[in-house]
Design an enzyme around this catalytic site. Sequence first.
Site, PDB file in Angstrom:
ATOM      1  N   ASP A 169       7.774 -62.184 -47.189  1.00 24.13           N
ATOM      2  CA  ASP A 169       7.417 -61.127 -48.134  1.00 24.13           C
ATOM      3  C   ASP A 169       6.618 -60.123 -47.329  1.00 24.13           C
ATOM      4  O   ASP A 169       5.456 -60.363 -47.002  1.00 24.13           O
ATOM      5  CB  ASP A 169       6.592 -61.683 -49.294  1.00 24.13           C
ATOM      6  CG  ASP A 169       6.276 -60.627 -50.352  1.00 24.13           C
ATOM      7  OD1 ASP A 169       6.387 -59.416 -50.040  1.00 24.13           O
ATOM      8  OD2 ASP A 169       5.905 -61.001 -51.483  1.00 24.13           O
ATOM      9  N   SER A 229      14.921 -43.375 -43.231  1.00 19.49           N
ATOM     10  CA  SER A 229      15.956 -42.881 -44.146  1.00 19.49           C
ATOM     11  C   SER A 229      16.132 -41.382 -43.956  1.00 19.49           C
ATOM     12  O   SER A 229      15.219 -40.671 -43.510  1.00 19.49           O
ATOM     13  CB  SER A 229      15.546 -43.157 -45.600  1.00 19.49           C
ATOM     14  OG  SER A 229      16.443 -42.565 -46.515  1.00 19.49           O
ATOM     15  N   TYR A 262      10.067 -42.727 -52.985  1.00 22.59           N
ATOM     16  CA  TYR A 262      10.791 -43.377 -51.889  1.00 22.59           C
ATOM     17  C   TYR A 262      10.714 -42.498 -50.634  1.00 22.59           C
ATOM     18  O   TYR A 262      10.459 -42.997 -49.526  1.00 22.59           O
ATOM     19  CB  TYR A 262      12.240 -43.603 -52.314  1.00 22.59           C
ATOM     20  CG  TYR A 262      13.151 -44.161 -51.253  1.00 22.59           C
ATOM     21  CD1 TYR A 262      13.162 -45.520 -50.964  1.00 22.59           C
ATOM     22  CD2 TYR A 262      14.017 -43.324 -50.544  1.00 22.59           C
ATOM     23  CE1 TYR A 262      14.012 -46.039 -49.993  1.00 22.59           C
ATOM     24  CE2 TYR A 262      14.863 -43.837 -49.574  1.00 22.59           C
ATOM     25  CZ  TYR A 262      14.866 -45.193 -49.303  1.00 22.59           C
ATOM     26  OH  TYR A 262      15.707 -45.687 -48.337  1.00 22.59           O
ATOM     27  N   LYS A 317       9.193 -43.327 -46.840  1.00 25.74           N
ATOM     28  CA  LYS A 317       9.970 -43.243 -45.608  1.00 25.74           C
ATOM     29  C   LYS A 317       9.428 -42.180 -44.652  1.00 25.74           C
ATOM     30  O   LYS A 317       9.536 -42.324 -43.427  1.00 25.74           O
ATOM     31  CB  LYS A 317      11.442 -42.983 -45.942  1.00 25.74           C
ATOM     32  CG  LYS A 317      12.118 -44.159 -46.654  1.00 25.74           C
ATOM     33  CD  LYS A 317      12.132 -45.429 -45.815  1.00 25.74           C
ATOM     34  CE  LYS A 317      12.984 -46.524 -46.434  1.00 25.74           C
ATOM     35  NZ  LYS A 317      13.071 -47.730 -45.589  1.00 25.74           N
TER      36      LYS A 317
END
Length: 257
Positions: free
Chosen positions: A60, A140, A153, A157
Site C-alpha cells: 500500500d 501522465s 489528478y 501528477k
Amino acid sequence: MSEFSGKSVVVTGGASGIGAAIVREFHAAGARVTILDLDPARAAALASELGANAFSGAIDVRERSAVQSAMDGVIAAQGGIDILCANAGVSTMQRSVDLTDQDWDFNMDVNARGVFLCNQIVVRHFQATGRKGIIVNTASLAGKVGAPLLAHYSASKFAVLGWTQGLARELAPSGIRVNAVCPGFVRTGMQEREIIWEGELRGMTPEAVRQEYVTLTPMGRIEEPEDVAVVVKFLASDAARFMTGQGINVTGGVRMD
C-alpha cells in the site's frame, strides 16, 4: 545476454495495466521482476504466469510502514534492488467545484505521496549499498497540462514531475538516475472507468469519449500499455545513461513539448 539479465526490478502497481506491461517487458529481457500491488492475489497470478524470475508481494504505497516492509522483503529475497518503477496510481473524475476532500486526498496519497515514499526508501537502499540505481516514475500527460474533470489528478501528477526533477538533481553526482514517463490516453482498466465517468459528466456515451481520445491523438489510435513499457525499459537502460530528471511524453503526439 540482455543488460537486464539478473537485475532486480521492482514494479509497484505491477499487477495490471501499464504496470503489468512493464513487468512483462523487463521479465522478457531477463530481469528478476518483483510485482508489488495492493491486490496481492492478482500480483501472484501474474508472477505464476511468468514463472521463473517473477515474484510478487503486497504493498500500500500510501503507508510508509507498508512500503518499507515491502522493499525490505525484496531486498532480503533478491539481494537488493537495481531498478524501481514507481507506477502505482489511481484516478477519480469530477468537476473541480464538486470535488470532495476524499477525492483530493485519495489521488494525492497514492499518486504523489506513494511515489515519494517508494523513491525515498529505495534511494536510501541505493546509497547504503553504493548502487548506481535507476528510478522511473509514472507521471501522465495530465502532469504536463491541466486536464478538465481531472484537476486533482493533474495536481498529483505535476507533483510527480516536480519531485522527479528535484530528486534527480540531488542524486546526479552519485550516478543515480531518476526519470518519469508521461503516458496519454492508454487502454487500461483505469481508462475504462474514466470514459464512463467522463461520459456521464459530459452527456456522452463512453464510446464517443473514447473516439474523442483517438481524434485528439495525432497518431490516430488509443495508446497501449506496451507503448509505455518499452520507453520505461529504455530509460532504465544504458542507452539512456546521460538522461536524468526527464518527463518523457509517450502520447502519440498529443503533447509535443
